[in-house]
Design a protein around this motif. Structure first.
Motif, PDB file in Angstrom:
ATOM      1  N   SER A 184       2.512   0.065   2.042  1.00  0.00           N
ATOM      2  CA  SER A 184       3.543   0.785   1.278  1.00  0.00           C
ATOM      3  C   SER A 184       3.813   2.172   1.853  1.00  0.00           C
ATOM      4  O   SER A 184       4.919   2.718   1.692  1.00  0.00           O
ATOM      5  CB  SER A 184       3.120   0.911  -0.188  1.00  0.00           C
ATOM      6  OG  SER A 184       2.844  -0.362  -0.736  1.00  0.00           O
ATOM      7  N   GLN A 187       6.997   2.562   3.779  1.00  0.00           N
ATOM      8  CA  GLN A 187       8.247   2.780   3.017  1.00  0.00           C
ATOM      9  C   GLN A 187       8.638   4.244   3.107  1.00  0.00           C
ATOM     10  O   GLN A 187       9.787   4.593   3.385  1.00  0.00           O
ATOM     11  CB  GLN A 187       8.039   2.471   1.525  1.00  0.00           C
ATOM     12  CG  GLN A 187       7.877   1.031   1.134  1.00  0.00           C
ATOM     13  CD  GLN A 187       7.858   0.919  -0.405  1.00  0.00           C
ATOM     14  OE1 GLN A 187       8.467   1.719  -1.113  1.00  0.00           O
ATOM     15  NE2 GLN A 187       7.162  -0.091  -0.908  1.00  0.00           N
ATOM     16  N   GLU A 224       5.053  -5.584   3.876  1.00  0.00           N
ATOM     17  CA  GLU A 224       5.776  -4.782   2.903  1.00  0.00           C
ATOM     18  C   GLU A 224       7.258  -5.056   3.091  1.00  0.00           C
ATOM     19  O   GLU A 224       7.704  -5.348   4.206  1.00  0.00           O
ATOM     20  CB  GLU A 224       5.503  -3.301   3.229  1.00  0.00           C
ATOM     21  CG  GLU A 224       5.929  -2.351   2.164  1.00  0.00           C
ATOM     22  CD  GLU A 224       4.916  -2.292   1.040  1.00  0.00           C
ATOM     23  OE1 GLU A 224       3.800  -2.806   1.207  1.00  0.00           O
ATOM     24  OE2 GLU A 224       5.262  -1.729  -0.006  1.00  0.00           O
ATOM     25  N   LEU A 226      11.259  -3.465   1.898  1.00  0.00           N
ATOM     26  CA  LEU A 226      12.001  -2.415   1.197  1.00  0.00           C
ATOM     27  C   LEU A 226      13.486  -2.616   1.449  1.00  0.00           C
ATOM     28  O   LEU A 226      13.922  -2.798   2.585  1.00  0.00           O
ATOM     29  CB  LEU A 226      11.586  -1.027   1.712  1.00  0.00           C
ATOM     30  CG  LEU A 226      12.383   0.164   1.153  1.00  0.00           C
ATOM     31  CD1 LEU A 226      12.088   0.356  -0.343  1.00  0.00           C
ATOM     32  CD2 LEU A 226      12.056   1.443   1.922  1.00  0.00           C
ATOM     33  N   ALA A 313      11.208  -3.098  -3.721  1.00  0.00           N
ATOM     34  CA  ALA A 313      10.143  -3.189  -2.724  1.00  0.00           C
ATOM     35  C   ALA A 313       9.187  -4.294  -3.137  1.00  0.00           C
ATOM     36  O   ALA A 313       9.131  -4.670  -4.314  1.00  0.00           O
ATOM     37  CB  ALA A 313       9.397  -1.868  -2.617  1.00  0.00           C
TER      38      ALA A 313
END
Ligand code: DAH
Length: 345
Positions: A184, A187, A224, A226, A313
């Motif tokens: 994360s 991001q 991840e 986004l 996300a």
């Protein structure tokens, strides 16, 4: 007894005949020892030089040296011939035989699954982004709205880096340095650098202070995702997740969202999925990922206008996907590099 000079030529000829006739390197060696070795016949002749008169010496010396040089040259030539002969194959070579192939290696199962995930997301316009594994507290926690007292920041869960001086933990202007506990953090790094729209996935390695057992390992991998644009909805999120999981786990895959809490999304959900694979593991639904709509505080932190932009996300573990997909019951198998395991993929 013939004179010194008369002996040279016959002896040289005998030596030349013998070494030219030598059938192999061993025979050549024997001929060499027999003539120019320390007890060889030619060597013996040279030793006689010393007993010659002053007048005879110069001519005799010249003659014997030139003969010796000739012998040495002939020896070298014959040795080269015989070495070449020894190196050649004994049997006739069949040049029509098929070549020997080198066995091709394979990609590690985790790499294969990661590539499948990336391929699916690329079909719908996502690009791969990357970030550092050695992170700071700001990108791993603070900017993700994770409060200072959150248990994930505890030394129980996070590897903090020791300072080079060993006087406590290493730090930067963005807090202590650590091994990222999730992808994360990337991001934040991407949003710091670019304005929306953003459509990224981040496959990568993460670290947690877990003891290794069948379902935990101190390092593992996550992806991840986004997406930031105008008017982004939970419907987009659900449709995207459903598309990708059907690609990864088969067209019969269903997904469902359950409310959950993450500090960087609001609302937040846990994603469960159901497929013939989960039924094989004796479960209808298996928890597979976390996700949600990006928290306005996160946008504020990176300087995105919350009146204009919205986004979602998600994050999930790659090992878990691979284990369900292939029916693997122990995560440690991925890191042992036992060929009996790896060859099966
Ligand atoms: N970072 C979470 C974890 O490591 C996974 C996750 C949950 C990522 C929700 C997200 C999210 O981007 O929105 O467990």
């Amino acid at each position: 007894m013939p004179g010194f000079l008369e002996q040279i030529e016959p002896l040289k000829q005998a030596a030349l005949n013998e070494l030219r006739a030598a059938p192999d390197l061993a025979a050549l060696e024997q001929a060499q020892v027999g003539y120019v070795g320390s007890h060889g016949k030619f060597t013996a002749l040279m030793k006689q030089l010393g007993s010659l008169s002053k007048d005879e010496k110069p001519a005799a010396g010249k003659a014997v040296n030139s003969a010796k040089n000739e012998l040495e040259a002939a020896l070298a030539e014959r040795r080269a011939e015989l070495e070449l002969k020894a190196a050649l194959p004994k049997e006739a070579t069949d040049f029509t035989l098929p070549g020997r192939r080198r066995a091709l290696g394979k990609l590690h199962p985790l790499t294969q699954v990661t590539e499948d995930i990336v391929r699916s997301f690329r079909k719908i316009g996502f690009v791969v982004a990357d970030g550092p594994e050695v992170e700071d507290e700001y990108h791993c926690f603070d900017a993700l709205n994770t409060p200072a007292d959150h248990p994930a920041r505890d030394t129980q869960d996070t590897f903090y880096l020791a300072a080079p001086s060993a006087a406590g933990s290493a730090s930067s202007e963005r807090g202590l340095l650590l091994l990222r506990t999730h992808t994360s953090s990337v991001q934040i790094r991407v949003m710091e650098k670019q304005q929306p729209p953003v459509r990224i996935i981040v496959p990568g390695r993460v670290y947690r202070r877990d003891n290794a057992d069948a379902t935990h390992n101190p390092t593992f991998h996550q992806v991840e995702g986004l997406y930031v644009d105008r008017n982004v909805t939970v419907g987009d999120l659900k449709g995207t997740v459903e598309f990708v999981f059907k690609e990864l786990m088969g067209s019969e895959t269903r997904i469902r969202f359950r409310p959950h809490y993450f500090s960087y999304t609001e609302p937040s959900f846990e994603i469960d999925f159901s497929s013939p694979l989960t039924r094989k593991m004796g479960k209808e639904w298996l928890e597979i990922a976390g996700c949600g709509m990006v928290h306005p505080q996160v946008f504020e932190t990176v300087g995105y206008d919350t009146e204009v932009w919205s986004g979602w996300a998600f994050g999930f573990g790659i090992e878990r996907i691979a284990m369900i997909r292939y029916g693997i019951n122990d995560i440690r198998l991925f890191y042992e590099n036992d060929l009996r395991f790896l060859r099966q993929f």
